[in-house]
Design a protein around this motif. Structure first.
Motif, PDB file in Angstrom:
ATOM      1  N   ASP A  51      -4.581 -10.095  -1.526  1.00 14.09           N
ATOM      2  CA  ASP A  51      -5.634  -9.198  -1.031  1.00 14.09           C
ATOM      3  C   ASP A  51      -5.128  -7.759  -0.971  1.00 14.09           C
ATOM      4  O   ASP A  51      -5.845  -6.821  -1.322  1.00 14.09           O
ATOM      5  N   TYR A  52      -3.906  -7.575  -0.539  1.00 18.12           N
ATOM      6  CA  TYR A  52      -3.329  -6.232  -0.437  1.00 18.12           C
ATOM      7  C   TYR A  52      -3.007  -5.661  -1.811  1.00 18.12           C
ATOM      8  O   TYR A  52      -3.180  -4.472  -2.050  1.00 18.12           O
ATOM      9  N   HIS A  53      -2.577  -6.528  -2.727  1.00 17.29           N
ATOM     10  CA  HIS A  53      -2.341  -6.071  -4.103  1.00 17.29           C
ATOM     11  C   HIS A  53      -3.658  -5.648  -4.767  1.00 17.29           C
ATOM     12  O   HIS A  53      -3.702  -4.654  -5.501  1.00 17.29           O
ATOM     13  N   LYS A  54      -4.725  -6.388  -4.490  1.00 19.57           N
ATOM     14  CA  LYS A  54      -6.047  -6.043  -5.024  1.00 19.57           C
ATOM     15  C   LYS A  54      -6.503  -4.682  -4.493  1.00 19.57           C
ATOM     16  O   LYS A  54      -6.991  -3.834  -5.253  1.00 19.57           O
ATOM     17  N   LEU A  55      -6.328  -4.449  -3.200  1.00 21.73           N
ATOM     18  CA  LEU A  55      -6.693  -3.165  -2.607  1.00 21.73           C
ATOM     19  C   LEU A  55      -5.832  -2.046  -3.178  1.00 21.73           C
ATOM     20  O   LEU A  55      -6.341  -0.972  -3.499  1.00 21.73           O
ATOM     21  N   LEU A  83       0.825  -1.215   0.000  1.00 28.00           N
ATOM     22  CA  LEU A  83       0.000   0.000   0.000  1.00 28.00           C
ATOM     23  C   LEU A  83       0.854   1.257   0.000  1.00 28.00           C
ATOM     24  O   LEU A  83       0.437   2.296  -0.526  1.00 28.00           O
ATOM     25  N   ALA A  84       2.045   1.193   0.552  1.00 22.18           N
ATOM     26  CA  ALA A  84       2.937   2.362   0.577  1.00 22.18           C
ATOM     27  C   ALA A  84       3.347   2.777  -0.832  1.00 22.18           C
ATOM     28  O   ALA A  84       3.709   3.925  -1.061  1.00 22.18           O
ATOM     29  N   ALA A 112      -4.422  -1.909  -6.124  1.00 24.79           N
ATOM     30  CA  ALA A 112      -4.861  -1.649  -7.502  1.00 24.79           C
ATOM     31  C   ALA A 112      -6.146  -0.832  -7.513  1.00 24.79           C
ATOM     32  O   ALA A 112      -6.303   0.089  -8.322  1.00 24.79           O
ATOM     33  N   ALA A 113      -7.067  -1.150  -6.605  1.00 19.06           N
ATOM     34  CA  ALA A 113      -8.323  -0.399  -6.525  1.00 19.06           C
ATOM     35  C   ALA A 113      -8.054   1.053  -6.140  1.00 19.06           C
ATOM     36  O   ALA A 113      -8.591   1.981  -6.765  1.00 19.06           O
ATOM     37  N   LEU A 114      -7.224   1.279  -5.141  1.00 16.64           N
ATOM     38  CA  LEU A 114      -6.907   2.650  -4.715  1.00 16.64           C
ATOM     39  C   LEU A 114      -6.161   3.413  -5.815  1.00 16.64           C
ATOM     40  O   LEU A 114      -6.409   4.590  -6.036  1.00 16.64           O
ATOM     41  N   ARG A 115      -5.274   2.716  -6.506  1.00 19.13           N
ATOM     42  CA  ARG A 115      -4.548   3.341  -7.614  1.00 19.13           C
ATOM     43  C   ARG A 115      -5.540   3.782  -8.702  1.00 19.13           C
ATOM     44  O   ARG A 115      -5.434   4.876  -9.252  1.00 19.13           O
ATOM     45  N   GLY A 116      -6.513   2.932  -9.002  1.00 15.17           N
ATOM     46  CA  GLY A 116      -7.527   3.267 -10.001  1.00 15.17           C
ATOM     47  C   GLY A 116      -8.380   4.457  -9.596  1.00 15.17           C
ATOM     48  O   GLY A 116      -8.672   5.335 -10.404  1.00 15.17           O
ATOM     49  N   ILE A 117      -8.781   4.497  -8.338  1.00 18.95           N
ATOM     50  CA  ILE A 117      -9.577   5.618  -7.841  1.00 18.95           C
ATOM     51  C   ILE A 117      -8.774   6.913  -7.896  1.00 18.95           C
ATOM     52  O   ILE A 117      -9.267   7.948  -8.333  1.00 18.95           O
ATOM     53  N   ALA A 118      -7.527   6.857  -7.485  1.00 20.89           N
ATOM     54  CA  ALA A 118      -6.685   8.061  -7.486  1.00 20.89           C
ATOM     55  C   ALA A 118      -6.434   8.581  -8.896  1.00 20.89           C
ATOM     56  O   ALA A 118      -6.301   9.792  -9.108  1.00 20.89           O
ATOM     57  N   ALA A 119      -6.390   7.681  -9.882  1.00 19.41           N
ATOM     58  CA  ALA A 119      -6.053   8.066 -11.251  1.00 19.41           C
ATOM     59  C   ALA A 119      -7.246   8.555 -12.072  1.00 19.41           C
ATOM     60  O   ALA A 119      -7.059   9.181 -13.116  1.00 19.41           O
ATOM     61  N   LEU A 161       0.040   4.937  -1.662  1.00 19.82           N
ATOM     62  CA  LEU A 161      -0.281   6.058  -0.780  1.00 19.82           C
ATOM     63  C   LEU A 161       0.997   6.797  -0.399  1.00 19.82           C
ATOM     64  O   LEU A 161       2.073   6.214  -0.388  1.00 19.82           O
ATOM     65  N   PRO A 162       0.874   8.069  -0.075  1.00 19.23           N
ATOM     66  CA  PRO A 162       2.063   8.831   0.301  1.00 19.23           C
ATOM     67  C   PRO A 162       2.748   8.251   1.540  1.00 19.23           C
ATOM     68  O   PRO A 162       2.093   7.655   2.378  1.00 19.23           O
ATOM     69  N   PRO A 163       4.063   8.410   1.650  1.00 21.16           N
ATOM     70  CA  PRO A 163       4.765   7.920   2.839  1.00 21.16           C
ATOM     71  C   PRO A 163       4.196   8.576   4.085  1.00 21.16           C
ATOM     72  O   PRO A 163       3.946   9.767   4.092  1.00 21.16           O
ATOM     73  N   GLN A 164       3.979   7.800   5.114  1.00 23.20           N
ATOM     74  CA  GLN A 164       3.243   8.328   6.254  1.00 23.20           C
ATOM     75  C   GLN A 164       3.298   7.450   7.475  1.00 23.20           C
ATOM     76  O   GLN A 164       2.264   7.045   7.970  1.00 23.20           O
ATOM     77  N   PRO A 165       4.407   7.102   7.951  1.00 24.82           N
ATOM     78  CA  PRO A 165       4.392   6.197   9.104  1.00 24.82           C
ATOM     79  C   PRO A 165       3.619   6.801  10.276  1.00 24.82           C
ATOM     80  O   PRO A 165       4.056   7.764  10.878  1.00 24.82           O
ATOM     81  N   LEU A 166       2.450   6.257  10.533  1.00 24.13           N
ATOM     82  CA  LEU A 166       1.640   6.719  11.665  1.00 24.13           C
ATOM     83  C   LEU A 166       2.067   6.017  12.945  1.00 24.13           C
ATOM     84  O   LEU A 166       1.781   6.499  14.035  1.00 24.13           O
ATOM     85  N   ALA A 167       2.728   4.884  12.791  1.00 18.19           N
ATOM     86  CA  ALA A 167       3.238   4.141  13.944  1.00 18.19           C
ATOM     87  C   ALA A 167       4.477   3.383  13.496  1.00 18.19           C
ATOM     88  O   ALA A 167       4.549   2.915  12.365  1.00 18.19           O
ATOM     89  N   GLY A 168       5.427   3.285  14.379  1.00 14.56           N
ATOM     90  CA  GLY A 168       6.625   2.518  14.077  1.00 14.56           C
ATOM     91  C   GLY A 168       6.314   1.040  13.988  1.00 14.56           C
ATOM     92  O   GLY A 168       5.343   0.548  14.567  1.00 14.56           O
ATOM     93  N   VAL A 169       7.137   0.314  13.267  1.00 15.90           N
ATOM     94  CA  VAL A 169       6.958  -1.117  13.077  1.00 15.90           C
ATOM     95  C   VAL A 169       6.851  -1.845  14.421  1.00 15.90           C
ATOM     96  O   VAL A 169       6.079  -2.791  14.567  1.00 15.90           O
TER      97      VAL A 169
END
Length: 108
Positions: free
Chosen positions: A84-88, A18-19, A90-97, A22-30
């Motif tokens: 599942d994450y690749h599918k999500l 997903l990174a 791709a969907a977000l990439r499509g919406i953004a584009a 989506l823009p880089p944005q670590p909201l929490a450390g690993v």
């Protein structure tokens, strides 16, 4: 314990997928991540985005607003796979584009 570790590893791998969208944005450390992580989305209508992801792409993702930020809750369970994450992603990439971009917040 092994199942929990496997889910965490999958979540971290999915978070990387997903990174790329989506823009880089670590909201929490690993070190703070278990089986759930939040990722920041562009400002948008979370309910409309959820509907589009579910209806058009068959993905079921928790999208909410917290402290004025639109967030995607990413989680991992034993039935999830990296696809599942690749599918999500791709969907977000499509919406953004698309020409209309992300669903507008109400009142915008």
């Amino acid at each position: 314990a092994q199942l929990r570790a496997n889910c965490r590893d999958l979540l971290l791998e999915g978070r990387q997928v997903l990174a790329e969208v989506l823009p880089p944005q670590p909201l929490a450390g690993v070190e703070l991540i278990g089986q759930i992580a939040s990722l920041r989305l562009p400002d948008c209508d979370p309910q409309q985005l959820y509907r589009e992801l579910y209806d058009q792409f068959g993905t079921d993702s928790m999208i909410t607003t917290w402290n004025g930020r639109t967030l995607l809750r990413l989680s991992a369970a034993p039935y999830n796979t990296i696809s599942d994450y690749h599918k999500l992603a791709a969907a977000l990439r499509g919406i953004a584009a698309r020409p209309t971009g992300w669903p507008a917040q109400k009142g915008q």
